[in-house]
Design a protein around this motif. Structure first.
Motif, PDB file in Angstrom:
ATOM      1  N   UNK A 186      18.068  65.581  20.842  1.00 59.48           N
ATOM      2  CA  UNK A 186      17.862  65.177  22.234  1.00 59.48           C
ATOM      3  C   UNK A 186      16.401  65.412  22.600  1.00 59.48           C
ATOM      4  N   UNK A 187      15.948  64.680  23.623  1.00 54.67           N
ATOM      5  CA  UNK A 187      14.570  64.843  24.094  1.00 54.67           C
ATOM      6  C   UNK A 187      14.367  66.245  24.656  1.00 54.67           C
ATOM      7  N   UNK A 188      15.384  66.787  25.303  1.00 53.32           N
ATOM      8  CA  UNK A 188      15.279  68.141  25.856  1.00 53.32           C
ATOM      9  C   UNK A 188      15.035  69.168  24.755  1.00 53.32           C
ATOM     10  N   UNK A 189      15.779  69.061  23.659  1.00 57.00           N
ATOM     11  CA  UNK A 189      15.576  69.983  22.538  1.00 57.00           C
ATOM     12  C   UNK A 189      14.210  69.780  21.907  1.00 57.00           C
ATOM     13  N   UNK A 190      13.770  68.524  21.803  1.00 57.12           N
ATOM     14  CA  UNK A 190      12.464  68.251  21.214  1.00 57.12           C
ATOM     15  C   UNK A 190      11.350  68.839  22.068  1.00 57.12           C
TER      16      UNK A 190
END
Length: 486
Positions: A186-190
């Motif tokens: 996910x973009x949040x994790x990235x």
């Protein structure tokens, strides 16, 4: 498990197809106002702000007669002007894979006949070009503004170093961010993982600022070399790990501790290879069979050892001991010191083994987090110190070969091969991302190499370290007395 393909050597067609992907991505980036406006602000307004800061700084220090300080700080502002647009590259790079996956725009691109390497290289170049162009333009605006306002013109070496440092730092950030983007779900994790990229780079800017302030341009060239190697390593790692099928198939990351323990124990105990637990003799045969696969990392460590010895000799020539200390570098003093250690002779082997085990574990742990870099440096350190001291003996009029023969060689015959063996197993574990195994995921590869390291360390390393420590405690002192006539 998903197989990770082995990277192949690129050809002309690969470069062309990567360029096609890069052109598409760059065109889309320059159509997005959310990218263009920040780049415009960082390219024109931020350099103007730094130019204003530099002029005020010059006027301020001129009142106190400290123009030299300002002249050393102005190049740092040039470095900052180049770094800030490059930091924006993280946003573009993090969007390359995981962002498109969340927007459901990745599937059509992955269905094209592009290879993994072509797709990865094109995406990385596309993430690098816009912010790098903004950095170059921003530095040009800053230097032109300084020429007009305060009549300050940088030296060519400074401009070249700044441009190269900015370029390589951008490559490191983009390569690292693309690796994160291709592995995150996910973009949040990235975005959370991106802090492990931007924080070290910000600290690096401070180190570069200190080098610029003290005028250490030679140190900046060495730093540039180290950063270039790091960039190449990260790009190689990204190409090795990228796999389009795994990117589409992975929806959520899970930490499966039970599976990890079972896999590790299966490879460590040998059950995974035989389907049952082997007896100790077969286990040792399996462990010894790992040694031929460690020859390449052992060769790399030998080269590092030679390099450390050369560095130690050079440092000894640049920093010789004072004359009063040189007079103490003789065999009689060593025999006197040896006599004081005889009280502790019985406990010496275990002390030596514990010291070696702690150093090897520290070398292994730090190497895991630095892709083998700190592990290699820790391995090099004692050999550099030994060559440094041997050279000091030589410059004091003593025989360096006699010193080495009496203090190092007897136990090094056993200790050096043991350290090479253990360090090679550790290095192969630390660099597992650069040489993926066929039909294995990254997590499984890491567990396999870790299990192999502990087999070598416990099964071969510890017994050999005990033998080397016994030789160092009981044989080396006798060799010292024999060499120096004690």
């Amino acid at each position: 498990m998903i197989a990770l393909p082995r990277p192949t050597h690129p050809n002309k067609h690969d470069f062309y197809m990567a360029t096609v992907v890069a052109r598409r991505e760059i065109r889309d980036s320059f159509r997005d106002w959310r990218i263009i406006i920040p780049i415009f602000l960082l390219t024109l307004i931020f350099p103007a702000l730094m130019n204003f800061t530099a002029s005020r700084l010059l006027n301020f220090v001129a009142d106190f007669g400290a123009e030299v300080i300002a002249n050393q700080l102005i190049p740092f502002l040039l470095l900052v002007v180049g770094f800030f647009p490059m930091s924006f590259s993280l946003i573009i790079a993090l969007e390359t894979f995981v962002g498109e996956k969340e927007r459901k725009s990745m599937e059509p691109l992955l269905s094209t006949p592009l290879s993994n390497g072509q797709l990865y290289a094109g995406k990385m170049v596309a993430a690098l070009v816009p912010p790098l162009s903004a950095s170059y333009l921003g530095m040009a605006v800053y230097m032109i503004g300084l020429t007009i306002t305060v009549d300050w013109q940088p030296e060519f070496q400074l401009v070249l170093q700044t441009v190269l440092l900015t370029t390589v730092q951008g490559m490191i950030m983009v390569a690292g961010a693309v690796v994160v983007s291709s592995q995150a779900t996910s973009v949040r994790a990235a975005n959370l993982l991106a802090s492990f990229i931007i924080v070290p780079m910000a600290i690096l800017i401070q180190a570069e600022a200190a080098a610029l302030f003290w005028g250490n341009h030679d140190g900046l060239w060495w730093l540039l070399l180290a950063l270039t190697i790091t960039a190449v390593v990260l790009m190689r790692m990204g190409l090795s790990l990228f796999n389009r099928e795994e990117l589409l198939g992975r929806d959520i990351d899970q930490i499966r501790l039970g599976w990890m323990v079972r896999q590790f124990w299966g490879y460590f105990s040998g059950k995974m290879q035989l389907g049952r637990y082997p007896n100790p003799i077969i286990w040792y045969k399996q462990t010894i069979a790992l040694v031929p696969s460690l020859l390449k990392p052992m060769g790399a460590l030998l080269l590092a050892l030679v390099g450390a010895a050369i560095i130690g000799i050079v440092m000894a020539q640049q920093f010789p001991f004072p004359e009063d200390l040189k007079t103490q570098l003789n065999g009689q003093n060593m025999l006197t010191n040896l006599a004081g250690l005889e009280v502790y002779l019985s406990a010496l082997p275990l002390f030596i083994v514990s010291q070696n085990v702690r150093a090897l574990l520290l070398q292994t742990i730090l190497g895991i987090f630095t892709l083998g870099v700190l592990g290699m440096l820790i391995f090099m350190l004692p050999w550099g110190v030994i060559s440094f001291i041997a050279m000091q003996f030589y410059m004091a009029g003593e025989s360096a070969s006699q010193f080495l023969l009496g203090t190092i060689v007897p136990h090094a015959i056993f200790e050096l091969p043991t350290l090479l063996l253990i360090s090679a197993a550790a290095l192969r574990w630390q660099t597992v991302t650069f040489a993926p195994l066929p039909n294995r995921s990254l997590s499984e590869m890491f567990i396999i190499r870790g299990a192999e390291f502990w087999r070598v360390f416990l099964g071969l390393g510890i017994p050999l370290l005990l033998l080397a420590a016994s030789v160092e405690a009981y044989v080396t002192p006798q060799a010292l007395r024999l060499v120096y006539g004690g």
